[in-house]
Enzyme design. Structure first.
Site, short mmCIF file in Angstrom:
data_model
loop_
_atom_site.label_atom_id
_atom_site.label_comp_id
_atom_site.label_asym_id
_atom_site.label_seq_id
_atom_site.Cartn_x
_atom_site.Cartn_y
_atom_site.Cartn_z
N HIS A 56 0.84 -1.24 -0.01
CA HIS A 56 -0.04 -0.04 0.14
C HIS A 56 0.70 1.15 -0.14
O HIS A 56 1.39 1.96 0.97
CB HIS A 56 -0.91 -0.04 1.10
CG HIS A 56 -1.93 1.11 1.38
ND1 HIS A 56 -3.27 0.94 1.27
CD2 HIS A 56 -1.76 2.51 1.44
CE1 HIS A 56 -3.97 1.98 1.19
NE2 HIS A 56 -3.26 2.87 1.41
N HIS A 58 1.58 5.35 -2.09
CA HIS A 58 0.78 6.55 -2.58
C HIS A 58 2.14 7.21 -3.45
O HIS A 58 2.33 8.27 -3.02
CB HIS A 58 0.15 7.42 -1.89
CG HIS A 58 -1.14 7.04 -1.30
ND1 HIS A 58 -2.32 6.96 -1.78
CD2 HIS A 58 -1.34 6.31 -0.04
CE1 HIS A 58 -3.39 6.54 -1.11
NE2 HIS A 58 -2.56 5.85 0.00
N GLU A 207 -10.75 4.17 7.95
CA GLU A 207 -9.32 4.87 8.42
C GLU A 207 -9.85 5.83 9.20
O GLU A 207 -9.75 7.09 9.04
CB GLU A 207 -8.50 5.62 7.16
CG GLU A 207 -7.41 5.95 7.59
CD GLU A 207 -6.52 6.67 6.32
OE1 GLU A 207 -7.11 6.48 5.24
OE2 GLU A 207 -5.28 7.17 6.77
#
Ligand SMILES: [Zn+2]
Length: 410
Positions: A56, A58, A207
């Site tokens: 994961h 970004h 989240e």
């Protein structure tokens, strides 16, 4: 065909490892006396591990911390900071930073990366187009998987953006249903888009420390009820960590039944969550122990690399694994699995072990055993992808010994 001589396995055995055709061909007790042939390496007792997988990232936001400061240090501050620089995020800028981040990851031993990519809003399709180029350029070095991360509400334009992104070349359907005005419906929209495109699903899930938001349970129900045929990953799952123990157990068992992989993201969630609670600040971590006890696949990732969502970090899977020991309270061996076997399973990659037939995707570093490798995280590493050395970092350090202190520099 080549040999890695005198490699130490995580079990502590000294072995010679033969590589052929991108795979491990055989593993034998170290001969010690074997001459090095062309292409062979003497690892001289270095620890040899499966290479790391980042479940994961970004990459489209990576390495922007100085350009997009986030003084509040929370999630909304981070989103606002990134929106503030949206106009400067050209395709060339995104691709250059993503490649710089990939070089950081590869040098430290990560050979597979799943990155979420913002789609829609002020950046449009620019990040996706940039990352598709990067994915193709890096093919064979780093397996790069792209998740289309759309905003909300999913029932509006973002839902259309998701389907469009999957047509344009995104590999996986994404989104953040817990931010949607109708979270349960948003999960269904993402699942339908993934199913129609025939791709996996990876959602930013819960989240938040708000225990009332538990879309992970909606996800498990939907996946089981619809018999969803593609791999599903739930990233973050922070609110599961603040449920009572019976709820954690119930949801964790459903997650395991639904074969949903959970990705814990200690760096970003320890940074962003809990800032409104200065006393007994809760940890923004999912219920790692309950998920593992239920037999769910648990992986751990780095999430944000020096951006508004997390302004520090080295892009090192061993940094993430160490946090899983310190903050996630799992044993070192399990923490190493959370950055190797766990993410490889979540990403649909074949498992790697120091055993015949496994892909020769490996990382070696000077350490007496796997625990020291995890604890010290030596910068010196050698990385193999499909049996070929793809990164080599050497470190020279000179330190004075006490008798040298008078007058003698190291
Ligand atoms: Zn994320």
């Amino acid at each position: 065909m080549s040999w890695l001589r005198s490699a130490r396995t995580s079990a502590g055995d000294l072995v010679d490892v033969e590589l052929a055709g991108g795979l491990i061909a055989q593993v034998l007790p170290a001969a010690g006396t074997a001459a090095l042939g062309e292409g062979d390496e003497d690892l001289d007792g270095q620890v040899l591990l499966p290479s790391f997988a980042e479940p994961h990232a970004h990459l489209d936001k990576a390495l922007t911390a100085s350009r997009a400061p986030n003084p509040a240090g929370d999630l909304l501050g981070a989103i606002a900071a990134m929106q503030g620089i949206a106009g400067t995020l050209t395709r060339a800028d995104i691709a250059a930073r993503a490649e710089r981040a990939l070089r950081i990851h590869l040098a430290l031993g990560t050979t597979a990366v799943r990155t979420h990519v913002n789609v829609g809003g002020p950046v449009g399709l620019r990040p996706l187009e940039a990352l598709i180029d990067v994915r193709e350029r890096w093919r064979g070095l780093v397996d790069l998987q792209l998740v289309a991360l759309v905003s909300v509400p999913l029932s509006g334009q973002p839902g259309k953006d998701l389907r469009q992104a999957l047509k344009e070349g995104a590999d996986i359907a994404g989104g953040a249903p817990h931010l949607d005005p109708e979270p349960g419906r948003a999960v269904g929209i993402c699942l339908d888009a993934a199913g129609d495109a025939g791709v996996p699903l990876d959602l930013h899930t819960d989240e938040t420390l708000n225990p009332a938001l538990l879309t992970l349970e909606t996800m498990t129900d939907l996946v089981i009820r619809t018999g969803f045929a593609h791999p599903v990953t739930a990233s973050h799952c922070v609110s599961l960590g603040v449920q009572d123990a019976p709820t954690q157990q119930r949801v964790a068992e459903a997650v395991a039944r639904a074969k949903i992989a959970v990705v814990a993201l200690p760096q970003t969630n320890l940074y962003l969550q809990g800032r409104d609670r200065p006393a007994a600040t809760p940890r923004g971590l999912t219920a790692v122990a309950a998920l593992r006890a239920a037999g769910a696949t648990v992986a751990a990732g780095g999430d944000n690399l020096r951006d508004a969502f997390h302004p520090v970090g080295r892009g090192d899977a061993l940094e993430v694994a160490a946090l899983m020991v310190t903050c996630g309270h799992i044993a070192p061996e399990a923490a190493l699995a959370s950055v190797t076997a766990g993410p490889r399973a979540a990403l649909g990659l074949p498992p790697v072990a120091i055993a015949p037939g496994a892909p020769a995707d490996l990382v070696a570093m000077p350490a007496a055993d796997a625990l020291e490798a995890l604890g010290a995280a030596p910068a010196q590493r050698t990385v193999w992808r499909a049996g070929r050395v793809v990164a080599r970092t050497t470190v020279h350090s000179r330190v004075a010994s006490p008798q040298q202190l008078e007058g003698a520099a190291p």
